[in-house]
Design a protein around this motif. Structure first.
Motif, PDB file in Angstrom:
ATOM      1  N   LYS A 100     -23.189 -16.067   8.673  1.00  0.00           N
ATOM      2  CA  LYS A 100     -24.283 -14.927   8.862  1.00  0.00           C
ATOM      3  C   LYS A 100     -24.880 -15.393   6.675  1.00  0.00           C
ATOM      4  O   LYS A 100     -26.136 -14.784   6.775  1.00  0.00           O
ATOM      5  N   LEU A 101     -23.633 -15.021   5.885  1.00  0.00           N
ATOM      6  CA  LEU A 101     -23.951 -15.095   4.695  1.00  0.00           C
ATOM      7  C   LEU A 101     -25.233 -16.110   4.222  1.00  0.00           C
ATOM      8  O   LEU A 101     -26.025 -15.956   3.961  1.00  0.00           O
ATOM      9  N   ARG A 102     -24.749 -16.977   4.261  1.00  0.00           N
ATOM     10  CA  ARG A 102     -26.090 -18.367   4.452  1.00  0.00           C
ATOM     11  C   ARG A 102     -27.599 -17.869   5.129  1.00  0.00           C
ATOM     12  O   ARG A 102     -28.506 -18.289   4.350  1.00  0.00           O
ATOM     13  N   VAL A 103     -27.697 -17.547   6.117  1.00  0.00           N
ATOM     14  CA  VAL A 103     -28.961 -17.102   6.356  1.00  0.00           C
ATOM     15  C   VAL A 103     -29.589 -15.696   5.915  1.00  0.00           C
ATOM     16  O   VAL A 103     -30.830 -15.643   5.711  1.00  0.00           O
ATOM     17  N   ARG A 104     -28.492 -14.847   5.040  1.00  0.00           N
ATOM     18  CA  ARG A 104     -28.830 -13.560   4.899  1.00  0.00           C
ATOM     19  C   ARG A 104     -30.022 -14.381   3.175  1.00  0.00           C
ATOM     20  O   ARG A 104     -31.083 -14.120   2.634  1.00  0.00           O
ATOM     21  N   ARG A 105     -29.000 -14.791   2.530  1.00  0.00           N
ATOM     22  CA  ARG A 105     -29.533 -16.031   1.577  1.00  0.00           C
ATOM     23  C   ARG A 105     -30.591 -16.553   1.626  1.00  0.00           C
ATOM     24  O   ARG A 105     -31.910 -17.405   1.443  1.00  0.00           O
ATOM     25  N   TRP A 106     -31.123 -17.499   2.843  1.00  0.00           N
ATOM     26  CA  TRP A 106     -32.160 -18.356   3.351  1.00  0.00           C
ATOM     27  C   TRP A 106     -33.368 -17.188   3.443  1.00  0.00           C
ATOM     28  O   TRP A 106     -34.327 -17.614   2.469  1.00  0.00           O
ATOM     29  N   ARG A 107     -33.133 -16.569   3.878  1.00  0.00           N
ATOM     30  CA  ARG A 107     -34.137 -14.714   4.501  1.00  0.00           C
ATOM     31  C   ARG A 107     -33.903 -14.648   2.861  1.00  0.00           C
ATOM     32  O   ARG A 107     -36.203 -14.502   2.870  1.00  0.00           O
ATOM     33  N   GLN A 108     -33.380 -14.465   2.095  1.00  0.00           N
ATOM     34  CA  GLN A 108     -33.805 -13.830   0.734  1.00  0.00           C
ATOM     35  C   GLN A 108     -34.509 -14.734  -0.401  1.00  0.00           C
ATOM     36  O   GLN A 108     -36.264 -14.264  -0.331  1.00  0.00           O
ATOM     37  N   SER A 109     -34.663 -16.228   0.256  1.00  0.00           N
ATOM     38  CA  SER A 109     -35.440 -16.883  -0.613  1.00  0.00           C
ATOM     39  C   SER A 109     -36.588 -17.267  -0.263  1.00  0.00           C
ATOM     40  O   SER A 109     -37.179 -17.535  -1.148  1.00  0.00           O
ATOM     41  N   LEU A 110     -36.713 -16.989   0.586  1.00  0.00           N
ATOM     42  CA  LEU A 110     -38.232 -16.403   1.705  1.00  0.00           C
ATOM     43  C   LEU A 110     -39.406 -16.016   0.463  1.00  0.00           C
ATOM     44  O   LEU A 110     -40.427 -16.365   0.758  1.00  0.00           O
ATOM     45  N   HIS A 111     -38.251 -14.401   1.182  1.00  0.00           N
ATOM     46  CA  HIS A 111     -39.256 -13.272   0.146  1.00  0.00           C
ATOM     47  C   HIS A 111     -39.498 -13.759  -0.948  1.00  0.00           C
ATOM     48  O   HIS A 111     -40.417 -13.604  -1.736  1.00  0.00           O
ATOM     49  N   THR A 112     -38.288 -13.970  -1.919  1.00  0.00           N
ATOM     50  CA  THR A 112     -38.667 -14.436  -3.211  1.00  0.00           C
ATOM     51  C   THR A 112     -39.893 -15.915  -3.281  1.00  0.00           C
ATOM     52  O   THR A 112     -39.990 -15.875  -4.574  1.00  0.00           O
ATOM     53  N   PHE A 113     -39.360 -16.876  -2.874  1.00  0.00           N
ATOM     54  CA  PHE A 113     -40.847 -17.652  -2.873  1.00  0.00           C
ATOM     55  C   PHE A 113     -42.433 -17.130  -2.742  1.00  0.00           C
ATOM     56  O   PHE A 113     -43.097 -17.286  -3.821  1.00  0.00           O
TER      57      PHE A 113
END
Length: 135
Positions: free
Chosen positions: A15-28
């Motif tokens: 779940k940590l990997r998914v959370r970081r992936w979702r956060q990276s989309l917002h960061t882009f």
């Protein structure tokens, strides 16, 4: 210790990997909705999951709750063309995002939002090593 011998926190907590992936989309996108430019609060599937869309980077874009809810399971480009806030630069950015060219998509989004300080947007740490993975 070799790289393959290393143990990462994401291996123990997917779940940590998914959370970081979702956060990276917002960061882009600078934490803004790819459709209207308001602050993004959710992730929208351009091709809805109900129509076979996958949860991968090329199909998931940051969106505000209003756009995400209003679009529902409609086809993204048909829905977006009917919106009052339609911007062809954002439509091109969505197409570039779907094609996997996130650099071009980010450039087009910067162009669509001229009020963002260009130096501030470029100073963000956009990694050149993009991981395309399923959520």
């Amino acid at each position: 210790m070799q790289n393959r011998d290393a143990v990462f926190l994401e291996d123990f907590c997917p779940k940590l990997r998914v959370r970081r992936w979702r956060q990276s989309l917002h960061t882009f996108t600078g934490e803004s909705c790819i459709y209207c430019g308001k602050p993004s609060e959710s992730i929208d599937h351009v091709l809805p999951r109900s129509r076979g869309g996958l949860s991968i980077t090329e199909n998931c874009v940051p969106a505000c709750l209003s756009c995400n809810g209003h679009k529902s399971d409609a086809e993204a480009f048909d829905w977006y063309r009917r919106q009052r806030f339609y911007d062809p630069r954002r439509a091109m950015a969505i197409r570039a995002w779907m094609d996997g060219d996130l650099r071009l998509a980010i450039r087009l989004l910067e162009w669509a939002q001229p009020q963002i300080d260009k130096n501030q947007a470029r100073s963000k740490d956009y990694s050149t090593d993009w991981d395309f993975q399923a959520a």
